[in-house]
Design a protein around this motif. Structure first.
Motif, PDB file in Angstrom:
ATOM      1  N   GLN A  15       3.893  10.267  -4.504  1.00 46.17           N
ATOM      2  CA  GLN A  15       3.528   8.852  -4.392  1.00 46.17           C
ATOM      3  C   GLN A  15       2.622   8.410  -5.538  1.00 46.17           C
ATOM      4  O   GLN A  15       2.888   7.397  -6.201  1.00 46.17           O
ATOM      5  CB  GLN A  15       2.837   8.600  -3.052  1.00 46.17           C
ATOM      6  N   LYS A  36       5.444  -1.267  -1.618  1.00 49.19           N
ATOM      7  CA  LYS A  36       6.367  -0.128  -1.515  1.00 49.19           C
ATOM      8  C   LYS A  36       7.571  -0.529  -0.681  1.00 49.19           C
ATOM      9  O   LYS A  36       7.436  -1.071   0.417  1.00 49.19           O
ATOM     10  CB  LYS A  36       5.670   1.072  -0.869  1.00 49.19           C
ATOM     11  N   PHE A  88       7.970   9.084   0.105  1.00 46.15           N
ATOM     12  CA  PHE A  88       6.701   8.468  -0.305  1.00 46.15           C
ATOM     13  C   PHE A  88       6.630   7.003   0.095  1.00 46.15           C
ATOM     14  O   PHE A  88       5.553   6.472   0.380  1.00 46.15           O
ATOM     15  CB  PHE A  88       6.512   8.609  -1.825  1.00 46.15           C
ATOM     16  N   PHE A  89       7.779   6.280   0.139  1.00 41.42           N
ATOM     17  CA  PHE A  89       7.738   4.862   0.501  1.00 41.42           C
ATOM     18  C   PHE A  89       7.586   4.647   2.009  1.00 41.42           C
ATOM     19  O   PHE A  89       7.463   3.515   2.453  1.00 41.42           O
ATOM     20  CB  PHE A  89       8.987   4.124  -0.014  1.00 41.42           C
ATOM     21  N   ALA A  91       5.167   6.614   3.573  1.00 37.48           N
ATOM     22  CA  ALA A  91       3.947   7.381   3.821  1.00 37.48           C
ATOM     23  C   ALA A  91       2.932   6.609   4.662  1.00 37.48           C
ATOM     24  O   ALA A  91       2.112   7.216   5.353  1.00 37.48           O
ATOM     25  CB  ALA A  91       3.308   7.787   2.493  1.00 37.48           C
ATOM     26  N   LEU A 104       4.857  15.112   2.274  1.00 35.86           N
ATOM     27  CA  LEU A 104       5.726  14.182   1.565  1.00 35.86           C
ATOM     28  C   LEU A 104       6.940  14.912   0.996  1.00 35.86           C
ATOM     29  O   LEU A 104       6.876  16.097   0.671  1.00 35.86           O
ATOM     30  CB  LEU A 104       4.958  13.508   0.433  1.00 35.86           C
TER      31      LEU A 104
END
Length: 611
Positions: free
Chosen positions: A173, A207, A359-360, A362, A374
């Motif tokens: 991220q 994000k 990661f988007f 998270a 992740l």
């Protein structure tokens, strides 16, 4: 007369059957004579016809008419029942002049196709080279990191090199955020309501499922660093306009910097544009167009609000297939939306299948992600394997069937209800999501007009203060008209409407009402008991009379088949004909109570002579 035991056992049920048949016939006759239903009294009545010769024909005719009325009633009621089950809701036009100032301006999200900005990789490349990687290995590793967005296949050696990024304090991220083109560099000039405004005040980093983007008019919870749970606590963005046209909207110039392209997710230069609700995350269905250098794109937005009435709550959830306000829930604690629910469901599926969190996703706070790391390059092959089960065409088809009942094996598709089949569709995989859409929602219909800009004296644009924008992509977002069409969704047929429909059909075809139903229950559930008891008493009374008459004729020494009935108990009467001087037998005959005589005929009373 003597009866064998088997015959006596059969006589009891036979008598009961006769009583039941008598009761049924009498019940039907009395009901037809007294009911309020039309036509039935003419079937059994006899006082309605002057000519008795036509009575039977008229009764048959009325019986056929009444039967047709009953059949027609049942057919119409069945059609209403089928309509009640198959068409629970109906959407109608409430007004065609709904003003746009009652509708929030849409959110605009712009995402560069390039996920790694070459100008921002120099420092990180040198750090990786200091850890033992060559320049090409460092560059290839950074390019491979874009696979965490589109899940493209990668070389297995990159998974080992990725560990070096962890030593430098990066995770997927933070690394992608640092190497992404910043919003002030992507969005160069901004005009709002015809006036130039600072872009960094209106556009912020967000994000999305396509990586880090720049968004306008979104809730703070969608911004980088904020949790999705803050959707319910930070309020919503509510920008409203009272005008339409290019000068009453948003205009921006987009510089995608093709010279810095290093890891694009598509095979061309450009930036993807999403138009969506300000309170919701952008989805694939919100994608509108791609901005490219030298092109001018104009988005003419037409809102399409759909409001649901409270009557829809009386329709079962399984039939209406949408959530009313306060019904749908998501684990993150935010107000329900279909996109947010699908994102959570996709995240749960990814965790279940690949044991990692993209990661988007998270910032999503759901129980399944506790203690889960992740997604890294080591998980890309797993993510790609399950994503490739269905293509996007099949995804669009399957999203139509939003009620899901199966085990998930792919996180970009849904499983339709059982019984749905298609020759060209695969239904063996899909997510198990209870993500029905909201019954009331706001949709934006966009008409996109793209124009290629010519170089030279036409490069200057009056919409951007006369600047030369030939190397940029320009975007205009505005309402198309001052008014729009507002739709209203209602319950097509609830239980009370179905009952009223049944009553109307019953009254139209047979002249019935609620009291007719009461009559039906009374005559076929109460009256038959009375008629049955009356028949039993009648049969018992007749049996007693026959028993009294039979006792004088039945003797103790009776043997069937040997002597006539009553032979031994009958009194012998010997009379002589006192009128005959000779004393001759006049013969044997039956008295006037009999039906025949033997002897001469006479007008005198005949007497039985036995010698």
């Amino acid at each position: 007369m003597f009866s064998p035991p088997s015959v006596r056992l059969l006589m009891v049920p036979l008598a009961s059957v006769r009583s039941l048949l008598f009761t049924f016939r009498k019940t039907c006759r009395v009901f037809c004579e007294n009911t309020s239903l039309h036509g039935l009294k003419y079937v059994v009545g006899t006082g309605f016809y002057e000519n008795s010769g036509h009575q039977r024909l008229a009764q048959v005719t009325w019986a056929i008419i009444s039967l047709l009325g009953i059949v027609f009633t049942m057919v119409m009621m069945k059609l209403s029942w089928v309509r009640f089950g198959s068409t629970p809701t109906i959407t109608t036009i409430e007004t065609t002049t709904y003003p746009i100032w009652n509708i929030p301006f849409p959110a605009v999200t712009i995402c560069n196709i390039n996920k790694i900005d070459r100008s921002r990789t120099r420092n990180l490349t040198r750090q990786l080279e200091s850890l033992g990687l060559t320049h090409n290995q460092a560059i290839n590793l950074l390019v491979a990191m874009a696979s965490l967005v589109n899940f493209d296949a990668i070389n297995a050696t990159y998974t080992e090199h990725e560990k070096l990024l962890g030593k430098l304090g990066y995770n997927p991220q933070t690394m992608l955020l640092d190497l992404n083109q910043p919003c002030p560099s992507l969005i160069r000039y901004c005009y709002w309501l015809g006036q130039e405004v600072p872009c960094d005040k209106y556009f912020h980093v967000t994000k999305t499922h396509v990586g880090f983007c720049c968004s306008f008019n979104v809730v703070p919870a969608m911004l980088v660093g904020n949790k999705a749970t803050q959707l319910s606590t930070r309020g919503s963005t509510d920008i409203r306009l009272s005008g339409a046209g290019k000068h009453v909207g948003l205009s921006v110039t987009v510089d995608i910097e093709p010279q810095n392209y290093m890891a694009p997710t598509k095979s061309f230069f450009g930036a993807e544009v999403f138009l969506h609700s300000p309170n919701d995350f952008p989805a694939d269905s919100d994608f509108e167009d791609t901005l490219q250098p030298g092109w001018d794109v104009d988005f003419c937005v037409t809102p399409m609000p759909i409001d649901s009435s409270d009557s829809l709550r009386r329709v079962p959830l399984k039939k209406r297939q949408c959530f009313m306000e306060g019904e749908g829930t998501v684990q993150s604690g935010s107000p329900f939306s279909s996109n947010l629910c699908m994102s959570e469901c996709r995240l749960r599926t990814i965790v279940k299948l690949c044991n990692c969190v993209p990661f988007f996703y998270a910032d999503f706070n759901i129980s399944e992600t506790e203690g889960v790391q992740l997604c890294t390059l080591a998980n890309v092959n797993c993510l790609r394997h399950f994503r490739s089960k269905f293509n996007m065409f099949e995804l669009f088809i399957l999203i139509i069937f939003l009620y899901i009942n199966s085990i998930a094996e792919d996180f970009y598709s849904l499983k339709p209800p059982r019984g749905i089949s298609g020759e060209h569709l695969r239904f063996d995989l899909g997510m198990d999501c209870d993500c029905m859409p909201s019954c009331s929602f706001l949709n934006y219909q966009v008409q996109s007009i793209s124009s290629r800009r010519k170089a030279g004296p036409f490069a200057a644009s009056s919409y951007f203060g006369g600047r030369n924008v030939s190397s940029f992509a320009t975007l205009h977002v505005h309402f198309k008209d001052l008014y729009c069409v507002k739709y209203r969704r209602d319950a097509f047929m609830t239980w009370d409407v179905l009952l009223a429909a049944f009553g109307g059909i019953f009254g139209l075809c047979m002249g019935g009402s609620v009291l007719s139903v009461v009559e039906l229950l009374y005559y076929f559930f109460v009256k038959p008991v009375t008629f049955y008891k009356q028949d039993q008493k009648r049969r018992e009374a007749r049996g007693n009379v026959l028993d009294v008459r039979g006792r004088s004729r039945i003797g103790q020494g009776f043997q069937p088949g040997r002597y006539p009935v009553g032979y031994f108990d009958r009194k012998k009467v010997i009379m002589r004909d006192r009128m005959s001087a000779k004393g001759k037998k006049k013969g044997m005959g039956i008295s006037s109570f009999g039906s025949f005589s033997k002897g001469r005929q006479s007008n005198e009373p005949e007497t039985l002579f036995l010698y």
